[in-house]
Design an enzyme around this catalytic site. Sequence first.
Site, PDB file in Angstrom:
ATOM      1  N   GLY A 109       0.818  -1.224   0.000  1.00  0.00           N
ATOM      2  CA  GLY A 109       0.000   0.000   0.000  1.00  0.00           C
ATOM      3  C   GLY A 109       0.840   1.257   0.000  1.00  0.00           C
ATOM      4  O   GLY A 109       2.064   1.225   0.118  1.00  0.00           O
ATOM      5  N   ASP A 153       7.239   4.842  -9.799  1.00  0.00           N
ATOM      6  CA  ASP A 153       8.077   4.600  -8.618  1.00  0.00           C
ATOM      7  C   ASP A 153       9.565   4.577  -8.952  1.00  0.00           C
ATOM      8  O   ASP A 153      10.198   3.516  -9.042  1.00  0.00           O
ATOM      9  CB  ASP A 153       7.669   3.294  -7.910  1.00  0.00           C
ATOM     10  CG  ASP A 153       6.516   3.536  -6.956  1.00  0.00           C
ATOM     11  OD1 ASP A 153       5.896   4.612  -7.025  1.00  0.00           O
ATOM     12  OD2 ASP A 153       6.228   2.644  -6.141  1.00  0.00           O
ATOM     13  N   ARG A 207      -1.811   0.114  -9.546  1.00  0.00           N
ATOM     14  CA  ARG A 207      -0.736  -0.827  -9.905  1.00  0.00           C
ATOM     15  C   ARG A 207      -1.285  -2.238 -10.065  1.00  0.00           C
ATOM     16  O   ARG A 207      -2.405  -2.514  -9.628  1.00  0.00           O
ATOM     17  CB  ARG A 207       0.294  -0.857  -8.759  1.00  0.00           C
ATOM     18  CG  ARG A 207       0.922   0.483  -8.471  1.00  0.00           C
ATOM     19  CD  ARG A 207       0.837   0.813  -6.984  1.00  0.00           C
ATOM     20  NE  ARG A 207       1.184   2.224  -6.750  1.00  0.00           N
ATOM     21  CZ  ARG A 207       2.418   2.673  -6.669  1.00  0.00           C
ATOM     22  NH1 ARG A 207       3.421   1.838  -6.751  1.00  0.00           N
ATOM     23  NH2 ARG A 207       2.656   3.947  -6.509  1.00  0.00           N
ATOM     24  N   ASP A 212       4.138  -4.377  -7.363  1.00  0.00           N
ATOM     25  CA  ASP A 212       3.530  -3.160  -6.814  1.00  0.00           C
ATOM     26  C   ASP A 212       4.115  -1.917  -7.470  1.00  0.00           C
ATOM     27  O   ASP A 212       3.628  -0.813  -7.246  1.00  0.00           O
ATOM     28  CB  ASP A 212       3.720  -3.088  -5.291  1.00  0.00           C
ATOM     29  CG  ASP A 212       5.166  -3.302  -4.880  1.00  0.00           C
ATOM     30  OD1 ASP A 212       5.723  -4.363  -5.214  1.00  0.00           O
ATOM     31  OD2 ASP A 212       5.757  -2.409  -4.252  1.00  0.00           O
ATOM     32  N   ASN A 213       5.158  -2.089  -8.273  1.00  0.00           N
ATOM     33  CA  ASN A 213       5.747  -0.949  -8.990  1.00  0.00           C
ATOM     34  C   ASN A 213       5.442  -1.010 -10.483  1.00  0.00           C
ATOM     35  O   ASN A 213       6.153  -0.422 -11.293  1.00  0.00           O
ATOM     36  CB  ASN A 213       7.264  -0.909  -8.750  1.00  0.00           C
ATOM     37  CG  ASN A 213       7.610  -0.548  -7.313  1.00  0.00           C
ATOM     38  OD1 ASN A 213       6.810   0.074  -6.618  1.00  0.00           O
ATOM     39  ND2 ASN A 213       8.787  -0.938  -6.868  1.00  0.00           N
ATOM     40  N   ASP A 240       8.511   5.516   8.210  1.00  0.00           N
ATOM     41  CA  ASP A 240       8.047   6.794   8.733  1.00  0.00           C
ATOM     42  C   ASP A 240       7.151   7.603   7.794  1.00  0.00           C
ATOM     43  O   ASP A 240       6.688   8.684   8.152  1.00  0.00           O
ATOM     44  CB  ASP A 240       9.265   7.648   9.132  1.00  0.00           C
ATOM     45  CG  ASP A 240      10.223   7.838   7.955  1.00  0.00           C
ATOM     46  OD1 ASP A 240       9.872   7.433   6.827  1.00  0.00           O
ATOM     47  OD2 ASP A 240      11.321   8.386   8.160  1.00  0.00           O
ATOM     48  N   GLY A 241       6.960   7.104   6.578  1.00  0.00           N
ATOM     49  CA  GLY A 241       6.093   7.841   5.655  1.00  0.00           C
ATOM     50  C   GLY A 241       6.764   9.044   5.009  1.00  0.00           C
ATOM     51  O   GLY A 241       6.125   9.827   4.314  1.00  0.00           O
ATOM     52  N   ARG A 284       3.799   5.989   2.002  1.00  0.00           N
ATOM     53  CA  ARG A 284       4.216   7.387   2.149  1.00  0.00           C
ATOM     54  C   ARG A 284       3.711   8.245   0.995  1.00  0.00           C
ATOM     55  O   ARG A 284       4.176   9.359   0.805  1.00  0.00           O
ATOM     56  CB  ARG A 284       5.715   7.478   2.244  1.00  0.00           C
ATOM     57  CG  ARG A 284       6.424   6.820   1.083  1.00  0.00           C
ATOM     58  CD  ARG A 284       7.845   7.189   1.111  1.00  0.00           C
ATOM     59  NE  ARG A 284       8.626   6.293   0.290  1.00  0.00           N
ATOM     60  CZ  ARG A 284       9.909   6.417   0.131  1.00  0.00           C
ATOM     61  NH1 ARG A 284      10.535   7.388   0.730  1.00  0.00           N
ATOM     62  NH2 ARG A 284      10.573   5.575  -0.621  1.00  0.00           N
TER      63      ARG A 284
HETATM   64  P1  AMP Z   1       9.070   0.955  -2.777  1.00  0.00           P
HETATM   65  O1  AMP Z   1      10.212   0.014  -2.613  1.00  0.00           O
HETATM   66  O2  AMP Z   1       9.447   2.419  -2.593  1.00  0.00           O
HETATM   67  O3  AMP Z   1       8.261   0.730  -3.998  1.00  0.00           O
HETATM   68  O4  AMP Z   1       8.120   0.678  -1.531  1.00  0.00           O
HETATM   69  C1  AMP Z   1       7.586  -0.565  -1.198  1.00  0.00           C
HETATM   70  C2  AMP Z   1       6.583  -0.374  -0.122  1.00  0.00           C
HETATM   71  O5  AMP Z   1       7.192   0.209   1.035  1.00  0.00           O
HETATM   72  C3  AMP Z   1       5.418   0.532  -0.471  1.00  0.00           C
HETATM   73  O6  AMP Z   1       4.299   0.042   0.201  1.00  0.00           O
HETATM   74  C4  AMP Z   1       5.857   1.856   0.092  1.00  0.00           C
HETATM   75  O7  AMP Z   1       4.793   2.738   0.326  1.00  0.00           O
HETATM   76  C5  AMP Z   1       6.534   1.428   1.381  1.00  0.00           C
HETATM   77  N1  AMP Z   1       7.528   2.392   1.841  1.00  0.00           N
HETATM   78  C6  AMP Z   1       8.744   2.650   1.303  1.00  0.00           C
HETATM   79  N2  AMP Z   1       9.377   3.613   1.986  1.00  0.00           N
HETATM   80  C7  AMP Z   1       8.552   3.990   2.992  1.00  0.00           C
HETATM   81  C8  AMP Z   1       8.631   4.953   4.041  1.00  0.00           C
HETATM   82  N3  AMP Z   1       9.700   5.720   4.230  1.00  0.00           N
HETATM   83  N4  AMP Z   1       7.573   5.042   4.871  1.00  0.00           N
HETATM   84  C9  AMP Z   1       6.500   4.279   4.714  1.00  0.00           C
HETATM   85  N5  AMP Z   1       6.357   3.361   3.757  1.00  0.00           N
HETATM   86  C10 AMP Z   1       7.366   3.209   2.895  1.00  0.00           C
HETATM   87 MG    MG Z   2       6.712   1.254  -4.820  1.00  0.00          MG
END
Ligand code: AMP
Ligand code: MG
Length: 531
Positions: free
Chosen positions: A107, A287, A207, A277-278, A142-143, A110
């Site tokens: 989900g 992403d 996605r 998810d990407n 941390d979002g 952030r």
């Molecule tokens: P990503 O690798 O950036 O595509 O992220 C994979 C998952 O991790 C997704 O659900 C993102 O929203 C979550 N995510 C990545 N970085 C953060 C962050 N700093 N805070 C919260 N969720 C994160």
């Molecule tokens: Mg992602």
Amino acid sequence: MSITLRPIDHAIFRNTFVDELRGEIAPDKRPRPVPGACYSRVGPTSVSNPHLLAWSDDCAALLGLSRPAERDAAVEVLGGNRVTDSMKPFAARYGGHQFGNWAGQLGDGRALSLGEIEGQDGAWWEIQLKGAGPTPYSRRADGRAVLRSSLREFLCSEAMHWLGVPTTRALSLVGTGDTVVRDMFYSGDPQAEQGAVVTRVAPSFIRFGNFQIMAAQGELDNLRDLANYTIHHHFPELGQPSEAVYVAWFEEICRRTAIMISHWMNVGFVHGVMNTDNMSILGLTIDYGPYGWLEPYEPDWTPNTTDFGQRRYAFGQQPRVAMWNLMMLAHALTPMIADVEALKGGLELYRVTFNESHEEKMLRKLGLTAQSEADAALVEELPSCLEEAEIDMTLFFRQISHLAATLASESGSEAALFGEFIAATSYAASPETQRLEEWLHRYARRLREESEDAGSIRATMLSVNPKYVLRNWLAQGAIEGAQAGDLSALHRLMGVLQTPFDEHPKHEELAQKRPEWARTKAGCATLSCSS
Ligand code: AMP
Ligand code: MG
């Protein structure tokens, strides 16, 4: 339709995702499973000092938005400090396969969508803040997002668009005035870094994983409603949803994904984290994380340190991985489609479309218009020749565009030219050039069979072979400048990347081969998902 320009805080938002699909009002932002929901209604968390660092005039023009000042009400919106009356911010729920394994609920951890605004083109564009604080999907994080990764996403989204690659867009980069702690290489060395928020723009950020989570958890009503929503708003040409329409929809997703991947292969882009998810359901690049651009032509190259062992998402793997991801999507759609065999047509369409689109683009890159039987072999053999001689991909195609006119009109005098050409584009001290030289001789002979005149061959080639791409070390230079408060490198790059096929004689150094210092430098040669 033409709308007078307005600041984003005056734009009227519509909220179809929230209004038409099942979701929850998030009572709190604590991370948790959210069964049964397509989204959680959750707003951004304020930051201490939102200030505009960069703005895409081109993206803003599309949206009919006026440029904000460094600090004003619009920047308050873009930093997540202000939600206007017509916005219904939400974080979407999705799952995904990460590095081949089902990871369950992920989900928008952030990212937060504010809703959609109508663009100058009459289309509706979803506006999303990335790095705007925690949501129920933040898991253990941390979002927030750091300046370095946000700048990379901002710049690359726009650079890809200007290259003609299907992609989500970026409107703004806003510094938050807050720090974010990250352990950049997961090496036990956490550092406080500057925080930032990117505003992303796309018709939708749905996605593959949005559908996968519904199928995985048996939420078939949500699966069908989300599919119907997606078709209604984003694939209206397919008509009223039915089983046959779901099959046609999957085929269209396959076709668009094939086109997107052929673009990546065409410009030397490595996404770096092609988890499901990407993968955008609209066939857009989405992403931007530990992505990179091929410099020496190396199919096995990836900048993502997490993937150094497996190299699952290396440059040359991308066409195959996209197919695997589509298979996972097909699997998620099977509860809606009794004739599961029908989905195989989409996968076959992916294969055929990718091959055709890739070959067509490669032929154009080489300036070959009239089809000749031997052309497929020329295209097929080039990558290994480039790899052997450690040739810079972008420089190769750009310089051969200039050389093509000479090759097409002369014969027999190429040998000296080739030596110089290879030396100028290779990273090796004494490159293995035999196969590439043979290839070049064949190519020169082939060019002379073209009926087009040399000048127009050259013009076509210069219009498809960019001089400027977002080389990894260029992005890193812009980051280091921005971290020190100097945005000039970022703005200069933006200016040049907007017209990447032009010569820009004053900016030659941005088209150079990777300098030696960047070969192993963090941020240039190696990147992680820590962002
Ligand atoms: P990503 O690798 O950036 O595509 O992220 C994979 C998952 O991790 C997704 O659900 C993102 O929203 C979550 N995510 C990545 N970085 C953060 C962050 N700093 N805070 C919260 N969720 C994160
Ligand atoms: Mg992602």
